[in-house]
Scaffold this motif. Structure first.
Motif, mmCIF file in Angstrom:
data_model
loop_
_atom_site.group_PDB
_atom_site.id
_atom_site.type_symbol
_atom_site.label_atom_id
_atom_site.label_comp_id
_atom_site.label_asym_id
_atom_site.label_seq_id
_atom_site.Cartn_x
_atom_site.Cartn_y
_atom_site.Cartn_z
ATOM 1 N N MET A 53 0.871 -1.022 -0.012
ATOM 2 C CA MET A 53 -0.027 0.155 0.191
ATOM 3 C C MET A 53 0.928 1.256 -0.105
ATOM 4 N N ASP A 54 0.621 2.157 -0.829
ATOM 5 C CA ASP A 54 1.505 3.324 -1.024
ATOM 6 C C ASP A 54 0.854 4.569 -0.321
ATOM 7 N N MET A 55 1.383 4.625 0.899
ATOM 8 C CA MET A 55 1.291 5.911 1.923
ATOM 9 C C MET A 55 2.207 6.782 1.833
ATOM 10 N N ASP A 56 3.402 6.700 1.112
ATOM 11 C CA ASP A 56 4.281 7.912 1.003
ATOM 12 C C ASP A 56 3.906 9.179 0.646
ATOM 13 N N LEU A 57 4.133 10.128 1.646
ATOM 14 C CA LEU A 57 3.931 11.486 1.099
ATOM 15 C C LEU A 57 5.183 12.448 1.402
ATOM 16 N N THR A 58 6.366 11.596 0.682
ATOM 17 C CA THR A 58 7.516 12.633 0.781
ATOM 18 C C THR A 58 7.362 13.415 -0.421
ATOM 19 N N PRO B 49 -1.361 8.498 -1.465
ATOM 20 C CA PRO B 49 -1.567 7.904 -2.949
ATOM 21 C C PRO B 49 -2.357 6.665 -2.791
ATOM 22 N N ALA B 50 -2.637 5.897 -1.625
ATOM 23 C CA ALA B 50 -3.234 4.948 -1.484
ATOM 24 C C ALA B 50 -4.670 5.191 -2.019
ATOM 25 N N ALA B 51 -5.313 6.263 -1.480
ATOM 26 C CA ALA B 51 -6.707 6.776 -1.355
ATOM 27 C C ALA B 51 -7.168 7.383 -2.897
ATOM 28 N N SER B 52 -6.267 7.257 -3.889
ATOM 29 C CA SER B 52 -6.520 8.063 -5.123
ATOM 30 C C SER B 52 -7.794 7.610 -5.750
ATOM 31 N N ALA B 53 -8.578 6.567 -5.411
ATOM 32 C CA ALA B 53 -9.903 6.238 -6.222
ATOM 33 C C ALA B 53 -10.788 6.657 -5.130
ATOM 34 N N THR B 54 -10.661 7.316 -4.057
ATOM 35 C CA THR B 54 -11.723 7.912 -2.980
ATOM 36 C C THR B 54 -11.910 9.347 -3.227
ATOM 37 N N SER B 55 -12.965 9.595 -3.835
ATOM 38 C CA SER B 55 -13.380 11.238 -3.856
ATOM 39 C C SER B 55 -14.761 11.312 -3.745
ATOM 40 N N GLY B 56 -15.249 12.646 -3.195
ATOM 41 C CA GLY B 56 -16.568 12.800 -3.149
ATOM 42 C C GLY B 56 -17.222 12.029 -1.937
ATOM 43 N N ALA B 57 -16.504 11.380 -0.964
ATOM 44 C CA ALA B 57 -17.041 10.534 -0.112
ATOM 45 C C ALA B 57 -17.143 11.247 1.311
ATOM 46 N N ALA B 58 -17.963 10.613 2.100
ATOM 47 C CA ALA B 58 -17.988 10.924 3.664
ATOM 48 C C ALA B 58 -17.794 10.149 4.341
ATOM 49 N N LEU B 59 -16.413 9.760 4.894
ATOM 50 C CA LEU B 59 -16.367 8.713 5.724
ATOM 51 C C LEU B 59 -16.139 8.794 7.042
ATOM 52 N N ARG B 60 -16.749 7.682 7.556
ATOM 53 C CA ARG B 60 -17.100 7.825 9.202
ATOM 54 C C ARG B 60 -15.908 7.217 10.104
#
Length: 266
Positions: free
Chosen positions: A1-6, A245-256
């Protein structure tokens, strides 16, 4: 899982304490350079010192400014013209009966909780679109859906944040920029600790915060599945994922991150 924000630069508003502070640390742990925002130099410098002591490998910088005002946002954007990640976390709340909430309070809550995010998103998101990558996150609340009778004005602003977040996500569709909301449930931050003591009144004497939190959940959020307040780190983890980067397909969502308080399945 790509979580790198460098190499990514982030701004977390209202991050001298509470959930914002936790988010700032979580993003720095993933490699981002994080702007710590507060209204005064003193508060920001104290938070920076604390964060640097806790996360010695983290990169943090001061982002002083009152984002609750148009002038404050303009000054902050002038000093920090571009970011890759914007977390609209600044917010206020207070328990007050509906019939005792004056116009000034409705307007103040809207300016702080809603317009701060509107103005900052309007300033920073076009640059993200131009670069082809960006993350915008609004820290809303389960109160956006489960409006609390003890603070209707707060619930109203959180519902508004969901609308702004979804509309902005649709506006930047296909650009590489994602926009999402996070809905924390009651979370044991410094502000909530004060809120619990205020709600409990004299009965707060001798009770620890964990116990006060469990009482609050039992009395005011009985649908909670975890039966306790969330921890700041639990909310920050969700936000860090959305910014990665791992969340690149998540947009317009309201996550609880509400502990199951909200009972709907959607």
């Amino acid at each position: 899982m790509d979580m790198d924000l460098t190499g990514r630069r982030a701004l977390v508003t209202g991050s001298t304490g509470g959930i914002g502070y936790g988010i700032a640390r979580a993003l720095a742990d993933l490699g981002a350079s994080v702007g710590v925002n507060g209204r005064t130099v003193e508060r920001v410098e104290a938070a920076l010192a604390s964060l640097r002591a806790e996360a010695k490998a983290g990169a943090f910088f001061a982002a002083v400014g009152d984002v609750a005002t148009a002038d404050g946002v303009a000054a902050l954007v002038s000093a920090l013209p571009a970011v890759d990640i914007l977390v609209n976390n600044t917010g206020i709340f207070e328990p007050k009966p509906f019939f005792e909430i004056p116009d000034a309070d409705w307007q103040r809550f809207f300016e702080v909780n809603v317009m701060s995010g509107v103005r900052l998103s309007r300033a920073y998101t076009p640059g993200m679109v131009k670069s082809g990558w960006g993350r915008v996150v609004f820290i809303a609340s389960e109160s956006a859906i489960n409006i609390p009778a003890e603070m209707v004005h707060y619930g109203m602003t959180k519902t508004a944040q969901l609308s702004v977040s979804r509309g902005l996500a649709q506006t930047v569709a296909g650009s590489g920029v994602t926009v999402n909301s996070v809905l924390p449930g009651p979370t044991l931050s410094e502000g909530v600790a004060d809120f619990l003591k205020q709600m409990a009144g004299e009965t707060a004497d001798g009770a620890d915060l964990d116990e006060l939190g469990r009482r609050f959940i039992a009395e005011h959020r009985p649908s909670s599945l975890i039966g306790r307040l969330a921890r700041v780190e639990e909310v920050a983890s969700m936000v860090a994922y959305l910014c990665s980067p791992a969340a690149s397909a998540t947009s317009g969502a309201a996550l609880r991150v509400d502990g199951g308080v909200l009972q709907g399945i959607a």
